[in-house]
Structures are given as structure tokens and as C-alpha cells.
Design an enzyme around this catalytic site. Structure first.
Site, PDB file in Angstrom:
ATOM      1  N   CYS A   7     -45.106  24.734 -10.299  1.00 31.19           N
ATOM      2  CA  CYS A   7     -44.169  25.833 -10.608  1.00 31.19           C
ATOM      3  C   CYS A   7     -44.906  27.137 -10.337  1.00 31.19           C
ATOM      4  CB  CYS A   7     -43.693  25.751 -12.055  1.00 31.19           C
ATOM      5  SG  CYS A   7     -42.974  24.154 -12.516  1.00 31.19           S
ATOM      6  N   ALA A   8     -45.239  27.354  -9.079  1.00 34.42           N
ATOM      7  CA  ALA A   8     -46.214  28.386  -8.717  1.00 34.42           C
ATOM      8  C   ALA A   8     -45.695  29.809  -8.846  1.00 34.42           C
ATOM      9  CB  ALA A   8     -46.708  28.150  -7.285  1.00 34.42           C
TER      10      ALA A   8
ATOM     11  N   GLY B 156     -47.550  33.048  -7.510  1.00 35.29           N
ATOM     12  CA  GLY B 156     -48.887  32.603  -7.120  1.00 35.29           C
ATOM     13  C   GLY B 156     -50.058  33.077  -7.944  1.00 35.29           C
ATOM     14  N   GLY B 157     -49.841  33.698  -9.095  1.00 41.96           N
ATOM     15  CA  GLY B 157     -50.973  34.194  -9.868  1.00 41.96           C
ATOM     16  C   GLY B 157     -51.983  33.107 -10.202  1.00 41.96           C
ATOM     17  N   LYS B 158     -51.507  31.995 -10.730  1.00 45.47           N
ATOM     18  CA  LYS B 158     -52.415  30.908 -11.105  1.00 45.47           C
ATOM     19  C   LYS B 158     -52.907  30.157  -9.869  1.00 45.47           C
ATOM     20  CE  LYS B 158     -50.491  30.376 -15.738  1.00 45.47           C
ATOM     21  NZ  LYS B 158     -49.454  31.438 -15.624  1.00 45.47           N
TER      22      LYS B 158
ATOM     23  N   ASP C 266     -42.165  25.944  -5.650  1.00 42.97           N
ATOM     24  CA  ASP C 266     -41.309  26.665  -6.589  1.00 42.97           C
ATOM     25  C   ASP C 266     -39.866  26.509  -6.120  1.00 42.97           C
ATOM     26  OD1 ASP C 266     -41.785  28.768  -8.951  1.00 42.97           O
ATOM     27  OD2 ASP C 266     -40.032  29.421  -7.812  1.00 42.97           O
TER      28      ASP C 266
ATOM     29  N   ASP D 241     -37.200  21.963  -6.393  1.00 40.83           N
ATOM     30  CA  ASP D 241     -36.285  22.354  -7.461  1.00 40.83           C
ATOM     31  C   ASP D 241     -36.585  21.678  -8.796  1.00 40.83           C
ATOM     32  OD1 ASP D 241     -35.504  19.775  -6.977  1.00 40.83           O
ATOM     33  OD2 ASP D 241     -33.445  20.261  -6.386  1.00 40.83           O
TER      34      ASP D 241
ATOM     35  N   ASP E 252     -47.069  24.774 -14.863  1.00 38.04           N
ATOM     36  CA  ASP E 252     -46.873  25.998 -15.661  1.00 38.04           C
ATOM     37  C   ASP E 252     -45.362  26.171 -15.772  1.00 38.04           C
ATOM     38  OD1 ASP E 252     -47.708  28.383 -17.014  1.00 38.04           O
ATOM     39  OD2 ASP E 252     -47.104  29.509 -15.233  1.00 38.04           O
TER      40      ASP E 252
ATOM     41  N   CYS F 289     -45.948  29.806 -21.549  1.00 39.81           N
ATOM     42  CA  CYS F 289     -46.237  31.076 -22.222  1.00 39.81           C
ATOM     43  C   CYS F 289     -45.304  31.260 -23.417  1.00 39.81           C
ATOM     44  CB  CYS F 289     -46.155  32.249 -21.253  1.00 39.81           C
ATOM     45  SG  CYS F 289     -44.583  32.410 -20.393  1.00 39.81           S
TER      46      CYS F 289
END
Length: 372
Positions: free
Chosen positions: A194-195, A198-200, A218, A245, A262, A315
Site C-alpha cells: 500500500c505504497a 512512496g514515503g516508506k 497502490d 486494488d 501500511d 497510523c
């Protein structure tokens, strides 16, 4: 005292949030429609808007929008000068919706942190935090993550030469700890399922020294395009993207050394940074998202190699989306064993990262290893 123009702008954005539109999107659209607003004006409007939602339950709803924004800013300035000016019982009753007490323990320090303005965290490229801090100044390191810097300055970081050179990413400390929890090795094959933008994924790539391969997927093609642009700026190349999906139809038959989920969540851990979401998120959302989270874990579990690591992060801090999801997966999959988060300095296999302890977003992280 806020300028009248700032109050008027904030009131107009508030009207858009009543449609309803998330505050960050309403702000973005407003700024696109008003390109003459400078950086200082935009910061003042944004700060006023988020302050409004932070102190929403204290405001006189009969007053004009401008007056309510003014009330919120006054409350915030008083609280900033003296946090004891707001009684703990008032914070417990007004800072969050009532349903939250059903889903999590609510320590007093949690409320205090929610009402403060959020910290801005940077992630330097590996081993360069000291050099970057000397260049940017106003940076404070943390022992929790070797490349993390708390930025306390006022300059627009997106305009700095260091940002355009790819010397750092703006990434919350809690998100950086998720990357450290994954602890990928150079040369391995990973899947950031679940990119998003792209932060992680970029952090995983740095930890892998740009070696090996990361699949980044994603459901949003637009987000994946933004990921590619960020990767180009950071000179990260050990990845490939594909839309997914979240269904049982996987984007690849590849077997991975590690998978990061994530997952989409209620975002309770981001309520300091995104206070509008406190009043738009419901208990129904939490329960619905937990179904999605469990499905995502089920769908990716078969794609791990023997001894491969599965990392689950959200989060949020609600029990339904954290320990309940992790416990259900452990019970349903005897071929997996909970794995210690040793790279975060603990032998526990799951961990709550609290906003008031990190001065960052709240997160939950859990890890498993597939048995031989």
C-alpha cells in the site's frame, strides 16, 4: 491578533469543509483558486484553519466563522503559553469525539499532545543527518532513528537546494520507525503493498542501499506516478510499480523476503496533524476499515518466502484496527510466528508508538516471520 484578511480567507475555506471536504483538500483547492496568495499568507491561513478544528468543541457555534477562528487562535495561544490553562477534564471531554474512549486508553498526555502544533520531521539520506543539520540549521536529532531530524526553522524546505538534490525527505518520525521495523537487507526482494506516494518505499530503498528489488503497489495510479517522481529526485532505482486494488488477484507471482502492509486506517494517530478528521471519522469507519486490513493481510500472506518477514502498520491507535487485527492474523495462520521488533530495541512483536512519547504521529506496528 490575526489580520482580517486571514480570518476572511479561513472562513471561506471552512465553508468548503462543510460540503463536506477534508480540510487539507479544501485548502489545496482554495490556494489553486487564489494563486496571488504568498507563502506567508498561506501558512497563516493553514494554521488558522487547523487551529479552528483543534479547538472546535470550545467554540461558540452561534458566532460568525471569522469570530470562531479568532476564538480558536486565542485559545491556542493561551494553551501554548500555559498548557495548564485548560483543565484535563475539559481536554478529555472536548478534544476528541466521545466514541474514541470505547476503542483506546486515553492518557492525559495524549490530549495535551493533540492540542499542540505538530512537529516537522525530516529523514536524511543514510549517514548524512549531521551534515544536513549543519546545512539547514534549526535541526534536532533523536536517538530513536539515526537519520531523523526534527526541523524547528521557518524556511520553506521545498525551495532548498538540499530538497531538490534529494538530500532529505519530509517524513514523520513514526513512519521512519516503520521502515526501521521492516529492517530490509540489501539485495532482498520486498513488497510495499500500500505504497501511496512512496514515503516508506523510499526509506526501504535507502535501507537496502538501492540494491535488490521493491515492488510498490497502490490502488491509485496517480499516487504511483508521484512516487516515481519522488524516486527520481532521490535517485532511487531498485523498484517497480504496479496498480493493485487490494483484492485476492495479486499484481505479481513473485515470492518476497519481506512484505510491508501500511494499511488504510482511521488515522487517529494523525489527529494532531489533521484535526479536522477528529470530527469526520466514526466508529463505523473504524470497524469497516478493520475488515479491509484483515483482508489485505490474508491476500499477501502467501507471497512470502520461508523465513520471510511480514510487517503490518497503521497510523491509528484503535484496538479494532491494531491488536484485534494482529491477534486474528496470528490465530488464523499457524505457519507464521510473531517476530520481535529488535531493530526498534524491543523483543515484543507488536508496538504502539504514542504521539506524546514521540512528538510525532501515533502508529501501531506488528511483525511476523513465516516458518520454514
Amino acid at each position: 491578533m490575526l489580520e482580517q484578511a486571514t480570518l476572511n480567507h479561513a472562513a471561506r475555506v471552512l465553508a468548503a469543509t462543510a460540503e463536506p471536504l477534508p480540510a487539507d483538500i479544501a485548502l489545496r483547492q482554495y490556494f489553486v483558486a487564489h494563486p496571488y496568495l504568498g507563502g506567508r499568507e498561506r501558512r497563516a491561513i493553514s494554521r488558522a484553519l487547523f487551529t479552528y478544528f483543534r479547538w472546535f468543541q470550545w467554540l461558540d457555534q452561534r458566532a460568525s466563522p471569522q469570530k470562531r477562528v479568532e476564538q480558536a487562535v486565542a485559545l491556542h495561544e493561551k494553551f501554548t503559553a500555559d498548557p495548564k490553562s485548560v483543565k484535563p477534564e475539559a481536554l478529555a471531554a472536548r478534544a476528541v469525539p466521545a466514541w474514541l474512549s470505547e476503542e483506546m486508553d486515553l492518557p492525559p498526555d495524549f490530549f495535551l499532545e493533540l492540542q499542540r502544533e505538530p512537529a516537522l520531521w525530516l529523514r536524511a539520506r543514510p549517514g548524512t543527518a549531521g551534515h544536513l543539520a549543519a546545512q539547514l540549521r534549526d535541526c534536532v536529532p533523536t536517538p530513536r532513528a539515526p537519520d531523523a531530524l526534527h526541523y524547528c526553522g521557518q524556511q520553506d524546505l521545498f525551495r532548498t537546494a538540499q530538497f531538490h538534490e534529494g538530500a532529505f525527505e519530509i517524513q514523520d518520525l513514526a513512519s521512519q520507525l516503520v521502515g526501521l521495523a521492516a529492517a530490509p537487507n540489501p539485495g532482498e526482494t520486498w513488497w510495499d503493498a500500500c505504497a501511496g506516494e512512496g514515503g516508506k518505499m523510499l526509506h526501504l530503498a535507502d535501507l537496502m542501499a538501492n540494491k535488490g528489488l521493491i515492488w510498490a503497489t497502490d490502488r491509485s495510479v496517480r499516487r504511483l506516478e508521484n512516487l516515481k517522481r519522488r524516486a527520481a529526485r532521490a535517485k532511487i532505482f531498485n523498484f517497480r510499480t504496479a496498480p493493485w486494488d487490494g483484492s485476492a488477484k495479486l499484481p505479481t507471482k513473485t515470492k518476497f523476503n519481506g512484505i510491508l502492509i501500511d494499511a488504510p486506517c482511521s488515522g487517529v494517530g494523525t489527529w494532531q496533524r489533521n484535526p479536522h478528521a477528529r470530527w469526520t471519522t466514526s466508529l463505523h469507519d473504524v470497524r469497516e476499515l478493520a475488515v479491509t486490513q484483515r483482508a489485505l493481510l490474508e491476500h499477501v500472506a502467501g507471497s512470502l518466502k520461508a523465513r520471510g518477514r511480514l510487517i503490518y502498520s497503521v497510523c491509528t491507535l484503535t484496538r479494532t484496527e491494531t491488536t484485534a487485527v494482529a491477534d486474528a492474523f496470528t490465530a488464523a495462520h499457524p505457519e507464521f510466528e510473531p517476530a520481535p521488533l529488535s531493530s526498534l530495541g524491543t523483543d515484543r512483536s507488536s508496538l504502539f508508538l504514542w504521539p506524546h512519547e514521540l512528538h510525532a504521529n501515533g502508529m501501531f506496528v506488528a511483525a511476523w516471520q513465516k516458518k520454514s
